[in-house]
Design a protein around this motif. Structure first.
Motif, PDB file in Angstrom:
ATOM      1  N   ARG A  34      61.832  29.170  50.020  1.00  0.00           N
ATOM      2  CA  ARG A  34      62.228  30.564  50.199  1.00  0.00           C
ATOM      3  C   ARG A  34      63.345  30.659  51.249  1.00  0.00           C
ATOM      4  NH1 ARG A  34      56.474  31.099  49.910  1.00  0.00           N
ATOM      5  NH2 ARG A  34      55.827  32.184  48.006  1.00  0.00           N
ATOM      6  N   LEU A  35      64.096  31.745  51.227  1.00  0.00           N
ATOM      7  CA  LEU A  35      65.218  31.918  52.137  1.00  0.00           C
ATOM      8  C   LEU A  35      64.760  31.912  53.589  1.00  0.00           C
ATOM      9  CD1 LEU A  35      68.236  32.402  52.419  1.00  0.00           C
ATOM     10  CD2 LEU A  35      67.787  34.865  52.293  1.00  0.00           C
ATOM     11  N   ARG A  36      63.617  32.559  53.861  1.00  0.00           N
ATOM     12  CA  ARG A  36      63.108  32.591  55.232  1.00  0.00           C
ATOM     13  C   ARG A  36      62.748  31.199  55.729  1.00  0.00           C
ATOM     14  NH1 ARG A  36      57.778  36.029  56.385  1.00  0.00           N
ATOM     15  NH2 ARG A  36      56.937  34.367  55.089  1.00  0.00           N
ATOM     16  N   GLU A  37      62.166  30.372  54.848  1.00  0.00           N
ATOM     17  CA  GLU A  37      61.813  29.009  55.228  1.00  0.00           C
ATOM     18  C   GLU A  37      63.057  28.176  55.499  1.00  0.00           C
ATOM     19  OE1 GLU A  37      57.660  28.647  52.680  1.00  0.00           O
ATOM     20  OE2 GLU A  37      59.556  28.064  51.776  1.00  0.00           O
ATOM     21  N   LYS A  38      64.114  28.406  54.732  1.00  0.00           N
ATOM     22  CA  LYS A  38      65.368  27.700  54.981  1.00  0.00           C
ATOM     23  C   LYS A  38      65.921  28.033  56.363  1.00  0.00           C
ATOM     24  CE  LYS A  38      66.840  27.447  50.129  1.00  0.00           C
ATOM     25  NZ  LYS A  38      67.874  27.861  49.165  1.00  0.00           N
ATOM     26  N   TYR A  39      65.862  29.320  56.705  1.00  0.00           N
ATOM     27  CA  TYR A  39      66.351  29.731  58.017  1.00  0.00           C
ATOM     28  C   TYR A  39      65.554  29.085  59.147  1.00  0.00           C
ATOM     29  CZ  TYR A  39      69.546  33.243  56.144  1.00  0.00           C
ATOM     30  OH  TYR A  39      70.577  33.870  55.502  1.00  0.00           O
ATOM     31  N   ILE A  40      64.237  28.998  58.974  1.00  0.00           N
ATOM     32  CA  ILE A  40      63.384  28.412  60.015  1.00  0.00           C
ATOM     33  C   ILE A  40      63.713  26.937  60.210  1.00  0.00           C
ATOM     34  CG2 ILE A  40      61.008  27.792  60.613  1.00  0.00           C
ATOM     35  CD1 ILE A  40      60.123  30.393  59.268  1.00  0.00           C
ATOM     36  N   ILE A  41      63.836  26.199  59.101  1.00  0.00           N
ATOM     37  CA  ILE A  41      64.159  24.772  59.190  1.00  0.00           C
ATOM     38  C   ILE A  41      65.524  24.571  59.826  1.00  0.00           C
ATOM     39  CG2 ILE A  41      64.633  22.693  57.839  1.00  0.00           C
ATOM     40  CD1 ILE A  41      62.494  23.651  55.876  1.00  0.00           C
TER      41      ILE A  41
END
Length: 658
Positions: A34-41
């Motif tokens: 998900r886009l949010r998970e990409k941002y976190i990583i």
């Protein structure tokens, strides 16, 4: 009842296939984040990279930790027991023999446990060491192979038979240096606590050599002064490479800081023509006008101190009047509830403030504690007690305030009268406070008992909490920060060796403090000797792998500072040990090699590099302090005798009250 592997949902308009294994529904796997998970990583990786990149700049510099010469020196000093224990000795004084199998440690069948073989092994090590010395000598002055009829050296034709003599002289010099090093090591490793007594060298050859060295220092002063006069006259300092003036810490107002700071050096060295020109400039141009914030501390020790010294030496009333004029302009700084002055004064508006970086706007111990010599002498020669009243108010407040564990922290709030933090240092921010306690006692002809009592108490507390000995046997004052020690010593703190020796007379244990002064001098000399340039860094540290060396890039520079030379001066005057003159001469040679440029002298950015980058600033204190102390080291004691004069922290001599 068996469940179908694929189940179609009819509630929604889109098909939803559900997979079952052994009757248990299995969630469908996602092939993308998900886009949010990409941002976190991405944020985690970016943070990790930033931390690693930032940490790179805080890593210690290990390049200069250990050299091959240093390793050889450690092996040599350790002797023949570094790898093998001593043989067991019997009652008859001979090694105990046993019939066990003897292990041979090398192909030459040398048993290091046997006395005769140990001697042979030691001889091999010494022979290798001497061969290494000879190899170095051949690199210094290599001779061409075969018979040489003549050779041109330094634009002079030298006969071939003289070349071999020259090389032999070089080898002899290296041998003498080794013998001198061994003698110095023997003296320095004496743990008896007694100060080594050495007779003053009074033979004619020594006197001639000392005179030549003094003349060299005089030439250094002329080189510094002449280029300042040519390229930066009236400016605060000289940029000797750029060949123009430097504003320095006094801002853009051309106050002639070098002129005022160096004028007593000109007088002491007998540079009469230069002294008269400097006096004329001060008389006509030194006015302290314009809008600029000036450091109360720096203005006092350089300008007021320099002018008062020039007055004391020459008797010229103009110098006294100029000193009074400047002191009056600094008076607004003292307008605080406690009388503790603030650090900065605007000479046009009269407003004052503290440095923004100084622990939330607090006053600094070394600054407000380094006014007493100049202000008390100014009251004495003018008859105006206002200056003495100001510094006595500071004294009384400091004397009565509670000291944590007897220590004087570096910061004090001038409004509340509370210490701002528990950071104690013999170097920057603290140094000259302790110096002025001792020297105030001396300046008054040893009648100011309170100053002596405060000095003794402060030094005792610092001995108890901060005086350390490294694994190499080097004594140093660490910094005390909120109950823990930082094992670092500033170049500024190296003045303390001279202070300890100067304060020995009148202390509870003169021998102890003279010896402590010698130990601090040795430590600071090591900080010079362990650098490639033989000049000392701004600060040096002590840990398991570092002894008296800087490990951080922002501590490796040298800006022509005088503190180590200052300690050599006091140790020479008080002990007459020749090594202090020799160490001073080493510093002269290093200054000439690395800091001298065509138009003056400059600081260097890394003392551990050969051919280091230069900072292009000829500091005013180089002429006021460094060169003055060097000149006095190679002069007779009758030139500014210590029983008649006291130096302020900028090396400006003031007369002791008779």
């Amino acid at each position: 009842m068996s469940l179908p592997e694929n189940n179609m949902a009819v509630e929604s308009g889109l098909p939803n296939f559900q997979r079952y294994i052994n009757g248990v529904p299995v969630p469908n796997g996602r092939k993308m984040l998900r886009l949010r998970e990409k941002y976190i990583i991405m944020l985690v990786l970016l943070t990790f990279g930033t931390v690693c990149f930032g940490a790179f700049f805080f890593l210690p510099d290990l390049r200069d930790r250990v050299s091959m010469d240093g390793m050889r020196k450690h092996l040599r000093d350790a002797g023949n027991v570094i790898f093998f224990p001593h043989a067991r000795i019997g009652p008859d004084g001979l090694p105990i023999s046993d019939k066990a199998k003897i292990l041979r440690h090398d192909e030459y069948n040398i048993d290091p446990h046997r006395i005769d073989d140990k001697v042979r092994l030691r001889g091999k090590i010494e022979a290798a060491w001497e061969q290494d010395k000879m190899d170095k000598a051949s690199l210094v002055d290599p001779l061409p192979k075969g018979k040489v009829e003549k050779m041109e050296i330094n634009n002079q034709v030298v006969p071939g038979d003289k070349l071999l003599d020259k090389k032999n002289d070089k080898l002899k010099e290296l041998s003498n240096d080794k013998q001198k090093d061994d003698k110095t090591k023997k003296i320095n490793n004496d743990d008896t606590g007694d100060v080594v007594k050495m007779e003053q060298q009074g033979d004619k050859s020594t006197a001639d050599e000392t005179g030549k060295r003094r003349e060299t220092v005089l030439k250094m002063m002329r080189h510094s002064w002449d280029n300042y006069e040519t390229y930066a006259w009236g400016a605060n300092e000289l940029r000797p490479i750029s060949r123009h003036g430097h504003a320095s810490i006094f801002g853009n107002i051309p106050l002639g800081a070098t002129i005022v700071d160096a004028i007593d050096t000109l007088y002491i060295m007998g540079m009469k023509k230069e002294f008269e020109k400097a006096k004329d400039w001060i008389d006509k141009n030194l006015k302290f006008e314009g809008s600029s914030d000036l450091s109360v501390f720096e203005t006092n020790i350089r300008f007021i101190g320099g002018l008062l010294s020039a007055y004391a030496l020459s008797g010229e009333e103009m110098f006294k009047n100029k000193a009074k004029m400047i002191a009056d302009k600094l008076m607004p700084a003292f307008n605080t509830p406690t009388g503790i002055p603030q650090s900065m004064v605007n000479v046009k508006t009269g407003s004052s403030r503290n440095w923004g970086w100084a622990s939330g706007g607090c006053s600094i111990l070394s600054e407000f504690g380094s006014l007493h010599l100049e202000y008390s002498y100014l009251s004495q020669i003018t008859g105006d007690k206002i200056y003495m009243d100001k510094v006595m108010k500071i004294r009384n407040f400091i004397q009565n305030i509670e000291k944590p564990q007897g220590l004087y922290p570096n910061y004090l709030n001038p409004r509340t009268g509370k210490w701002c933090q528990t950071h104690v240092s013999m170097g920057a921010l603290g140094d000259s406070f302790y110096e002025y306690l001792l020297k105030t006692w001396l300046l008054t002809g040893k009648t100011d008992k309170d100053a002596r009592t405060m000095y003794d108490g402060a030094i005792q507390a610092m001995e108890d909490k901060m005086l350390q000995t490294s694994k190499d046997g080097l004594k140093y004052f660490a910094e005390y920060k909120s109950g823990r020690l930082e094992h670092k010593m500033d170049h500024l703190a190296c003045f303390s060796g001279g202070m300890m020796a100067l304060g020995a007379n009148g202390s509870s244990n003169p021998t102890k403090y003279l010896h402590l002064g010698a130990e601090i001098a040795r430590t600071c000399h090591e900080s010079y000797d362990r650098s490639a340039t033989k000049l000392g860094p701004e600060a040096f540290r002590f840990d398991d792998s570092t002894q008296a060396k800087a490990t951080r890039q922002n501590e490796k520079y040298y800006i022509l500072r005088p503190e180590v030379i200052e300690t050599y001066f006091y140790m020479w005057r008080l002990t007459k040990e020749q090594k202090y003159r020799d160490w001073a001469w080493e510093a002269v040679q290093a200054l000439e090699k690395w800091c001298r440029v065509e138009s003056g002298y400059t600081g260097i950015r890394d003392v551990y590099q050969l051919n280091p980058n230069k900072d292009d600033v000829q500091q005013s204190f180089f002429l006021a302090e460094t060169l003055k102390y060097l000149y006095l080291i190679f002069s007779e004691d009758s030139v500014i005798p210590l029983h008649k004069w006291v130096f302020n922290t900028e090396a400006h001599p003031l007369p002791i009250k008779s």
